[in-house]
Motif scaffolding. Structure first.
Motif, short mmCIF file in Angstrom:
data_model
loop_
_atom_site.label_atom_id
_atom_site.label_comp_id
_atom_site.label_asym_id
_atom_site.label_seq_id
_atom_site.Cartn_x
_atom_site.Cartn_y
_atom_site.Cartn_z
N MET A 281 18.59 6.22 3.62
CA MET A 281 17.75 7.14 2.86
C MET A 281 18.53 7.84 1.75
SD MET A 281 15.18 8.79 5.75
CE MET A 281 13.83 9.16 4.61
N GLN A 282 19.79 7.48 1.59
CA GLN A 282 20.60 8.09 0.53
C GLN A 282 20.22 7.51 -0.84
OE1 GLN A 282 22.48 10.78 1.36
NE2 GLN A 282 21.41 10.29 3.28
N PRO A 283 20.32 8.30 -1.89
CA PRO A 283 19.82 7.88 -3.21
C PRO A 283 20.55 6.70 -3.84
CG PRO A 283 20.97 9.98 -3.36
CD PRO A 283 20.79 9.70 -1.91
N ARG A 284 21.74 6.37 -3.35
CA ARG A 284 22.46 5.22 -3.92
C ARG A 284 22.74 4.17 -2.84
NH1 ARG A 284 23.95 5.81 -8.95
NH2 ARG A 284 25.44 4.08 -8.81
N ARG B 220 15.93 -4.89 -18.22
CA ARG B 220 15.81 -3.85 -17.21
C ARG B 220 17.21 -3.43 -16.80
NH1 ARG B 220 16.84 -4.27 -12.42
NH2 ARG B 220 16.37 -6.49 -12.20
N ALA B 221 17.44 -2.12 -16.80
CA ALA B 221 18.76 -1.60 -16.44
C ALA B 221 18.99 -1.68 -14.93
CB ALA B 221 18.89 -0.15 -16.90
N ALA B 222 20.23 -1.54 -14.51
CA ALA B 222 20.54 -1.47 -13.08
C ALA B 222 19.79 -0.29 -12.46
CB ALA B 222 22.04 -1.32 -12.87
N LEU B 223 19.42 -0.43 -11.21
CA LEU B 223 18.61 0.59 -10.57
C LEU B 223 19.12 0.87 -9.16
CD1 LEU B 223 15.99 2.35 -10.86
CD2 LEU B 223 14.81 0.51 -9.65
N SER B 224 19.47 2.12 -8.90
CA SER B 224 19.91 2.54 -7.57
C SER B 224 18.80 3.34 -6.90
CB SER B 224 21.17 3.41 -7.66
OG SER B 224 22.25 2.67 -8.18
N GLY B 225 18.77 3.27 -5.57
CA GLY B 225 17.78 4.03 -4.84
C GLY B 225 17.92 3.83 -3.35
N PRO B 226 17.14 4.57 -2.56
CA PRO B 226 17.19 4.43 -1.11
C PRO B 226 16.42 3.19 -0.65
CG PRO B 226 15.50 6.01 -1.72
CD PRO B 226 16.18 5.61 -3.00
N VAL B 227 16.68 2.78 0.57
CA VAL B 227 15.88 1.72 1.20
C VAL B 227 14.63 2.35 1.82
CG1 VAL B 227 15.82 0.01 3.06
CG2 VAL B 227 17.85 0.22 1.61
N PHE B 228 14.83 3.40 2.60
CA PHE B 228 13.71 4.14 3.19
C PHE B 228 13.53 5.46 2.47
CE2 PHE B 228 15.00 1.66 7.07
CZ PHE B 228 13.82 0.95 7.21
N SER B 229 12.28 5.82 2.24
CA SER B 229 11.98 7.11 1.64
C SER B 229 10.59 7.55 2.09
CB SER B 229 12.03 7.04 0.10
OG SER B 229 11.10 6.09 -0.39
N ILE B 230 10.31 8.82 1.90
CA ILE B 230 8.97 9.34 2.16
C ILE B 230 8.26 9.41 0.81
CG2 ILE B 230 7.59 11.21 3.08
CD1 ILE B 230 9.27 9.67 5.15
N ASP B 231 7.20 8.64 0.68
CA ASP B 231 6.47 8.57 -0.58
C ASP B 231 5.83 9.93 -0.88
OD1 ASP B 231 4.79 8.05 -2.69
OD2 ASP B 231 3.89 6.25 -1.82
N ASN C 171 3.61 10.72 -2.93
CA ASN C 171 2.16 10.63 -3.18
C ASN C 171 1.34 10.56 -1.91
OD1 ASN C 171 3.00 10.50 -5.80
ND2 ASN C 171 1.82 8.69 -6.34
N THR C 172 1.93 10.00 -0.85
CA THR C 172 1.15 9.73 0.36
C THR C 172 1.75 10.32 1.64
OG1 THR C 172 2.31 7.65 0.82
CG2 THR C 172 0.38 7.54 -0.64
N ASP C 173 3.00 10.81 1.57
CA ASP C 173 3.72 11.30 2.73
C ASP C 173 3.92 10.22 3.79
OD1 ASP C 173 4.15 13.86 1.77
OD2 ASP C 173 2.26 14.63 2.57
N ARG C 174 3.88 8.96 3.38
CA ARG C 174 4.08 7.86 4.31
C ARG C 174 5.44 7.21 4.06
NH1 ARG C 174 0.56 7.88 8.48
NH2 ARG C 174 1.30 5.75 8.83
N LEU C 175 5.91 6.46 5.05
CA LEU C 175 7.19 5.78 4.93
C LEU C 175 7.09 4.65 3.92
CD1 LEU C 175 10.09 5.54 6.21
CD2 LEU C 175 9.12 3.71 7.64
N HIS C 176 8.04 4.60 3.00
CA HIS C 176 8.11 3.52 2.01
C HIS C 176 9.45 2.80 2.17
CE1 HIS C 176 7.20 1.43 -1.76
NE2 HIS C 176 8.48 1.54 -2.04
N MET C 177 9.42 1.47 2.01
CA MET C 177 10.65 0.70 2.12
C MET C 177 10.85 -0.12 0.87
SD MET C 177 11.84 -1.93 5.14
CE MET C 177 13.57 -2.45 5.26
N ARG C 178 12.07 -0.11 0.37
CA ARG C 178 12.49 -0.88 -0.80
C ARG C 178 13.67 -1.73 -0.36
NH1 ARG C 178 16.86 0.71 -3.90
NH2 ARG C 178 17.02 -0.19 -6.00
N TYR C 179 13.49 -3.06 -0.36
CA TYR C 179 14.52 -3.90 0.25
C TYR C 179 14.51 -5.31 -0.31
CZ TYR C 179 17.08 -6.58 3.75
OH TYR C 179 17.98 -7.41 4.36
N THR C 180 15.67 -5.90 -0.35
CA THR C 180 15.81 -7.33 -0.60
C THR C 180 16.99 -7.86 0.21
OG1 THR C 180 16.27 -9.06 -2.23
CG2 THR C 180 17.20 -6.89 -2.67
N ALA C 181 16.81 -9.04 0.75
CA ALA C 181 17.89 -9.68 1.51
C ALA C 181 18.78 -10.53 0.62
CB ALA C 181 17.30 -10.55 2.63
#
Length: 283
Positions: A164-167, A182-193, A195-205
């Motif tokens: 859940m860390q930003p980088r 498109r520039a390089a982009l850092s972000g968390p894998v898990f976050s609380i959205d 807009n919806t207060d729901r769990l969001h996942m951003r991931y690639t293997a």
């Protein structure tokens, strides 16, 4: 609170793809029973597989209409999308699209859609509709991202904290013909959205150029996800979409096996993909 949510999530969780399947007659106008059956599955698993009872091909207008009935209106117009913002996924041997794996017959590793998008263009839901299937292969693998979260938290809560860390994960820039589009982009894998207060996942293997934050917990957490995705977990659904079938989901983890077309035999894989900034309403 977490234990209560976890217990409710796992209780009577579907064990087969058949339990995710809902038959629908007209995507332009779902019946109340069809709509309710679809919502029930998405509320439980964040996904469903629908199947049109009519064998006639479905055009993109129906996909648009189906999405609208679930509050999906904000389409992501990505680089390779068609003019109507829905992508036609098929083998494209030349031009811009040939450099992107969805337009090839190669295996697509586990990911959530739009993992390279910035926060303002977060992909919350998607439709993947099969117009025609391949001669061989092209199976879809599906995993509810909330189940992945539970697996990590059960294994080691520190893994969730690290992801859940930003980088936590950095995606390299997208460069075409020497130009950065498109520039390089850092972000968390898990976050609380927000807009919806729901769990969001951003991931690639994918491993090429992906930069995981260089600390032991993040590396171990990344490996934990990878091991889970490649395991024989009963929570991983495998389904080869047939013509007239599709997946509607809150951007769950998914992958695709390699496939082979047979143009001479009339078996050429074509899927429509619609990505949305909205989350499926009432879920």
């Amino acid at each position: 609170a977490y234990r209560a949510w976890r217990e409710a999530k796992l209780a009577e969780y579907p064990e087969t793809t058949g339990e995710l399947l809902v038959e629908i007659q007209d995507g332009n106008q779902l019946t109340e029973a069809e709509h309710q059956a679809m919502l029930e599955r998405i509320r439980k698993t964040n996904m469903l597989v629908y199947q049109f009872t009519d064998s006639a091909p479905v055009d993109k207008a129906v996909i648009h209409a189906l999405g609208r009935q679930f509050g999906l209106t904000q389409l992501d117009s990505n680089l390779c999308a068609d003019e109507d913002s829905i992508s036609s996924l098929q083998v494209i041997p030349e031009g811009r699209k040939q450099g992107y794996i969805p337009y090839s017959n190669r295996r697509i590793s586990w990911h959530t859609d739009g993992y390279y998008n910035d926060v303002a263009q977060r992909i919350r839901a998607m439709v993947l509709h099969c117009v025609s299937d391949a001669a061989q292969g092209g199976d879809n693998l599906l995993l509810d991202h909330e189940i992945c979260y539970i697996h990590l938290r059960d294994t080691n809560p520190d893994y969730v904290y690290a992801l859940m860390q930003p980088r936590a994960m950095t995606i390299p820039p997208n460069i075409e013909n020497g130009r950065e589009i498109r520039a390089a982009l850092s972000g968390p894998v898990f976050s609380i959205d927000p807009n919806t207060d729901r769990l969001h996942m951003r991931y690639t293997a994918r491993t090429r150029s992906i930069e995981w934050h260089d600390d032991p917990q993040t590396r171990e957490a990344s490996q934990c996800i990878s091991d889970f995705l490649e395991s024989d977990s009963p929570y991983v659904f495998r389904h080869r979409l047939a013509p007239g079938q599709g997946v509607l989901c809150n951007n769950v983890l998914h992958a695709r096996t390699a496939f082979e077309d047979d143009a001479a035999g009339g078996k050429t894989r074509l899927l429509y993909r619609a990505r949305y900034y909205d989350r499926i309403s009432d879920t």
